[in-house]
Design a protein around this motif. Structure first.
Motif, PDB file in Angstrom:
ATOM      1  N   GLY A  55       0.795  -1.233   0.000  1.00 24.93           N
ATOM      2  CA  GLY A  55       0.000   0.000   0.000  1.00 24.93           C
ATOM      3  C   GLY A  55       0.820   1.271   0.000  1.00 24.93           C
ATOM      4  N   GLN A  56       2.101   1.201  -0.324  1.00 25.80           N
ATOM      5  CA  GLN A  56       2.975   2.377  -0.260  1.00 25.80           C
ATOM      6  C   GLN A  56       2.803   3.338  -1.438  1.00 25.80           C
ATOM      7  N   LEU A  57       2.260   2.872  -2.540  1.00 22.25           N
ATOM      8  CA  LEU A  57       2.195   3.710  -3.742  1.00 22.25           C
ATOM      9  C   LEU A  57       1.150   4.812  -3.606  1.00 22.25           C
ATOM     10  N   ASN A  58       1.542   6.024  -3.944  1.00 25.41           N
ATOM     11  CA  ASN A  58       0.594   7.137  -3.991  1.00 25.41           C
ATOM     12  C   ASN A  58       0.064   7.224  -5.418  1.00 25.41           C
ATOM     13  N   LEU A  59      -1.109   6.660  -5.636  1.00 23.98           N
ATOM     14  CA  LEU A  59      -1.694   6.626  -6.969  1.00 23.98           C
ATOM     15  C   LEU A  59      -2.772   7.684  -7.165  1.00 23.98           C
ATOM     16  N   GLU A  60      -2.840   8.602  -6.233  1.00 25.13           N
ATOM     17  CA  GLU A  60      -3.767   9.724  -6.369  1.00 25.13           C
ATOM     18  C   GLU A  60      -3.058  10.969  -6.872  1.00 25.13           C
ATOM     19  N   LYS A  61      -1.748  10.886  -6.976  1.00 27.29           N
ATOM     20  CA  LYS A  61      -0.950  12.042  -7.386  1.00 27.29           C
ATOM     21  C   LYS A  61       0.216  11.539  -8.230  1.00 27.29           C
ATOM     22  N   VAL A  62      -0.091  11.217  -9.497  1.00 25.33           N
ATOM     23  CA  VAL A  62       0.863  10.555 -10.392  1.00 25.33           C
ATOM     24  C   VAL A  62       1.409  11.557 -11.403  1.00 25.33           C
ATOM     25  N   GLY A  63       2.688  11.387 -11.751  1.00 27.44           N
ATOM     26  CA  GLY A  63       3.297  12.201 -12.793  1.00 27.44           C
ATOM     27  C   GLY A  63       3.267  11.475 -14.129  1.00 27.44           C
ATOM     28  N   ALA A  64       2.927  12.193 -15.197  1.00 23.43           N
ATOM     29  CA  ALA A  64       2.977  11.654 -16.561  1.00 23.43           C
ATOM     30  C   ALA A  64       4.119  12.347 -17.288  1.00 23.43           C
ATOM     31  N   PHE A  65       5.150  11.579 -17.631  1.00 19.64           N
ATOM     32  CA  PHE A  65       6.309  12.109 -18.334  1.00 19.64           C
ATOM     33  C   PHE A  65       6.347  11.488 -19.730  1.00 19.64           C
ATOM     34  N   GLY A  66       6.957  12.203 -20.691  1.00 19.95           N
ATOM     35  CA  GLY A  66       7.042  11.643 -22.034  1.00 19.95           C
ATOM     36  C   GLY A  66       7.978  12.415 -22.933  1.00 19.95           C
ATOM     37  N   HIS A  67       8.455  11.735 -23.985  1.00 24.13           N
ATOM     38  CA  HIS A  67       9.345  12.342 -24.973  1.00 24.13           C
ATOM     39  C   HIS A  67       8.734  12.216 -26.367  1.00 24.13           C
ATOM     40  N   SER A  68       8.728  13.324 -27.129  1.00 24.15           N
ATOM     41  CA  SER A  68       8.276  13.330 -28.513  1.00 24.15           C
ATOM     42  C   SER A  68       6.811  12.894 -28.617  1.00 24.15           C
ATOM     43  N   PHE A  69       6.524  11.780 -29.304  1.00 22.70           N
ATOM     44  CA  PHE A  69       5.159  11.259 -29.360  1.00 22.70           C
ATOM     45  C   PHE A  69       4.689  10.923 -27.942  1.00 22.70           C
ATOM     46  N   GLY A  70       5.639  10.570 -27.091  1.00 14.50           N
ATOM     47  CA  GLY A  70       5.312  10.350 -25.686  1.00 14.50           C
ATOM     48  C   GLY A  70       4.901  11.628 -24.991  1.00 14.50           C
ATOM     49  N   GLY A  71       5.370  12.782 -25.501  1.00 16.51           N
ATOM     50  CA  GLY A  71       4.916  14.058 -24.975  1.00 16.51           C
ATOM     51  C   GLY A  71       3.442  14.280 -25.276  1.00 16.51           C
ATOM     52  N   TYR A  72       3.046  13.954 -26.519  1.00 18.16           N
ATOM     53  CA  TYR A  72       1.620  13.978 -26.847  1.00 18.16           C
ATOM     54  C   TYR A  72       0.845  13.091 -25.884  1.00 18.16           C
ATOM     55  N   THR A  73       1.369  11.898 -25.658  1.00 15.63           N
ATOM     56  CA  THR A  73       0.688  10.901 -24.825  1.00 15.63           C
ATOM     57  C   THR A  73       0.488  11.407 -23.408  1.00 15.63           C
ATOM     58  N   ALA A  74       1.543  11.978 -22.829  1.00 19.14           N
ATOM     59  CA  ALA A  74       1.467  12.475 -21.457  1.00 19.14           C
ATOM     60  C   ALA A  74       0.485  13.643 -21.339  1.00 19.14           C
ATOM     61  N   LEU A  75       0.489  14.537 -22.318  1.00 21.97           N
ATOM     62  CA  LEU A  75      -0.438  15.673 -22.284  1.00 21.97           C
ATOM     63  C   LEU A  75      -1.884  15.198 -22.453  1.00 21.97           C
ATOM     64  N   ALA A  76      -2.103  14.207 -23.316  1.00 22.52           N
ATOM     65  CA  ALA A  76      -3.459  13.690 -23.530  1.00 22.52           C
ATOM     66  C   ALA A  76      -4.005  13.052 -22.269  1.00 22.52           C
ATOM     67  N   VAL A  77      -3.186  12.255 -21.565  1.00 19.24           N
ATOM     68  CA  VAL A  77      -3.660  11.582 -20.357  1.00 19.24           C
ATOM     69  C   VAL A  77      -3.836  12.589 -19.218  1.00 19.24           C
ATOM     70  N   ALA A  78      -3.209  13.766 -19.367  1.00 16.89           N
ATOM     71  CA  ALA A  78      -3.366  14.821 -18.360  1.00 16.89           C
ATOM     72  C   ALA A  78      -4.560  15.730 -18.648  1.00 16.89           C
ATOM     73  N   GLY A  79      -5.249  15.495 -19.779  1.00 13.84           N
ATOM     74  CA  GLY A  79      -6.460  16.260 -20.034  1.00 13.84           C
ATOM     75  C   GLY A  79      -6.504  17.024 -21.338  1.00 13.84           C
TER      76      GLY A  79
END
Length: 557
Positions: A328-352
């Motif tokens: 139960g140690q994981l804080n899954l209510e406050k997660v960071g989405a990081f990404g590079h290039s197409f992964g940048g699109y991906t991280a921004l999309a999952v962030a809203g």
């Protein structure tokens, strides 16, 4: 780096790009091996043999001299053109054939064919494709000269349109320089207004932290999407009483999670659980399938949807395992989405961030888009079936993206839906996602992000040139005469920012905020030829003003 040096390097870089894009691929040879240039009522024919002689020993025959008298290139430009005619471009003919038959390749050929006409006024698109493939299959490999010698029929070059391309390219070089200078001035203005801090006493966050960690791999299956993928897991070894902040990372197009091992290890050593899912429709395996002829696209169209869902499914898996494997140690209510290039699109999309296909259509139709390789990827989204499902994951509370693909596909309205802190990294040598089009342009659109940061690194490219192979390194250092930054410069600037951003916004460690101040990046730049500049949302209005001036200048061309 001095301003004149940066301007010179940018001009050289974009000149060669436009030369290869505009001039190289717009010649057309007749059965008599002639090329015809036309500008209104003016027309001049040049023998391919004249170009061959010029490439071999620099001799300028009368027909080529007539063109030079009109264009008036200086000696440096003529020398670069002479080298470019016979410099091989390392590409396999079969792979080139497949690339030119993708949606992205077809778009490139369509752009090039606006500069040329076959005799009789027909498009040279299909001829360009065939001749490029034939040249790549020759014993000497693909060179401009080989390409010219493979073209089967007469062609005409539209000099008026070609010069317009060159004028636009030249203007974009100047716009790049101006926006770099604007960012520098904004960063220095903020730095000068802050109390003096002895940054030399701060720990170097780019070094491995004190937390031990283990690396693991999970194989996951999303039955609903019928999608299997693996996840690279970097797990910090903390005491049972400590909460573990979580970061989910999205790799770039044609890459794989292992490419970013160094980042995963760095963050894990500072106490973060990092999970890096594979994206099967846009990873190294999919790229391999294209090379071997098993697919006709650079990436699967559904990746615009599947990539963000991969991140969410990975977080769902973490929730299932939290109690049994992580106590139960994981804080899954406050997660960071990081990404590079197409992964940048991906991280921004999952962030809203939401897709704005009307904005995308407008950009795809713009003449400026021909200088932005990232638009090739984004325009494919116009083929998506409607409606597009919700991609936002409420667990995401901070976003960090480097060289993100984002401006056209999201637009101002789409990025306004991101309501968490955002850090954006960009490089001045990035021709894949040029910061003029993709990062500087879109950064001010993060109007609802409570805090946002933009880091510009001089000399930084989309990926290290050395990674692209000896041919690309030779082209950059010998043909383009570029001075490249040392291999560790990106890590030197980026690593402290990445760790500090994660500490402040995911682990609530406010004492790390000092690393996110523009003056700290200014301090790091003091002993480096290639500088970096950091600005925040407070500088966005000034950045918008500068960017709009560049846009108006481009529109007036």
């Amino acid at each position: 780096m001095p301003r004149w040096k940066l301007q010179k390097k940018l001009k050289t870089l974009l000149f060669i790009s436009s030369l290869l894009l505009g001039t190289t691929l717009t010649f057309k040879v007749t059965a008599a091996e002639e090329i015809t240039f036309y500008y209104g009522s003016f027309a001049q024919t040049v023998d391919v043999e004249s170009l061959k002689i010029f490439a071999e020993n620099g001799t300028v025959n009368p027909d080529l001299r007539t063109i030079f008298n009109i264009v008036k290139p200086n000696e440096v430009v003529k020398n670069k053109f002479q080298q470019a005619l016979v410099t091989p471009i390392d590409i396999n003919a079969s792979l080139l054939s497949r690339l030119l038959n993708t949606d992205e390749g077809d778009r490139i050929l369509s752009e090039l064919s606006t500069l040329i006409e076959m005799q009789g006024g027909t498009s040279g698109k299909s001829v360009l494709r065939g001749s490029m493939i034939q040249a790549a299959a020759s014993d000497d490999g693909f060179t401009i000269l080989n390409f010219l010698q493979t073209l089967p029929r007469n062609m005409q070059i539209n000099v008026r349109e070609t010069l317009r391309w060159a004028q636009q390219a030249s203007f974009l070089v100047k716009a790049t320089e101006n926006l770099v200078k604007t960012t520098e001035n904004l960063a220095l203005k903020v730095s000068d207004s802050q109390p003096i801090t002895d940054f030399s006493q701060l720990a170097n966050l780019g070094e491995t932290g004190s937390v031990s960690f283990v690396r693991d791999r999970w194989n996951l299956t999303d039955n609903e999407r019928k999608r299997r993928f693996y996840v690279e897991v970097y797990r910090p070894q903390l005491s049972a009483s400590e909460e573990i902040p979580v970061i989910v990372f999205s790799h770039g197009l044609g890459e794989r999670p292992e490419t970013y091992q160094k980042m995963g290890e760095l963050l894990a050593s500072h106490g973060f659980l990092v999970v890096m899912p594979q994206h099967p429709g846009s990873d190294t395996e999919y790229k391999k399938d294209l090379a071997e002829g098993f697919t006709r696209n650079i990436f699967s169209l559904n990746e615009f949807i599947n990539r963000p869902l991969d991140l969410s499914y990975t977080l769902d898996e973490l929730e299932k395992r939290n109690e049994t494997e992580f106590d139960g140690q994981l804080n899954l209510e406050k997660v960071g989405a990081f990404g590079h290039s197409f992964g940048g699109y991906t991280a921004l999309a999952v962030a809203g961030a939401t897709l704005d296909l009307q904005h995308l259509q407008k950009d795809c139709d713009s003449s400026a888009s021909r200088f932005n390789q990232a638009i090739l990827l984004q325009c494919r989204a116009l083929k998506l079936q409607q409606p597009i499902p919700k991609l936002k994951d409420e667990r995401i509370s901070a976003v960090l993206v480097y060289n993100p693909v984002n401006a056209s596909i999201f637009g101002p309205e789409g990025l306004a839906n991101v309501k968490v802190p955002v850090f954006v990294g960009a490089g001045t040598y990035d021709l894949t996602t040029p910061f003029v089009f993709e990062q500087v342009r879109s950064f001010p659109w993060l109007v609802n992000a409570p805090e946002s940061y933009l880091l510009i690194q001089q000399g930084d490219s989309h990926v290290p040139l050395a990674k692209l192979g000896a041919g690309s390194y030779f082209t950059a250092t010998s043909l383009l005469k570029l001075t490249l930054p040392h291999d560790q410069l990106r890590h030197y600037y980026a690593a402290p920012s990445i760790v500090a951003f994660a500490q402040v916004y995911l682990a609530d460690q406010e004492n790390y905020r000092v690393y996110l101040h523009p003056s700290y990046i200014t301090y790091l730049s003091e002993q480096e030829e290639f500088k970096a500049f950091l600005i925040t949302e407070e500088s966005a209005p000034s950045l918008v003003e500068s960017f709009q001036q560049q846009v108006e200048g481009f529109r007036n061309l």
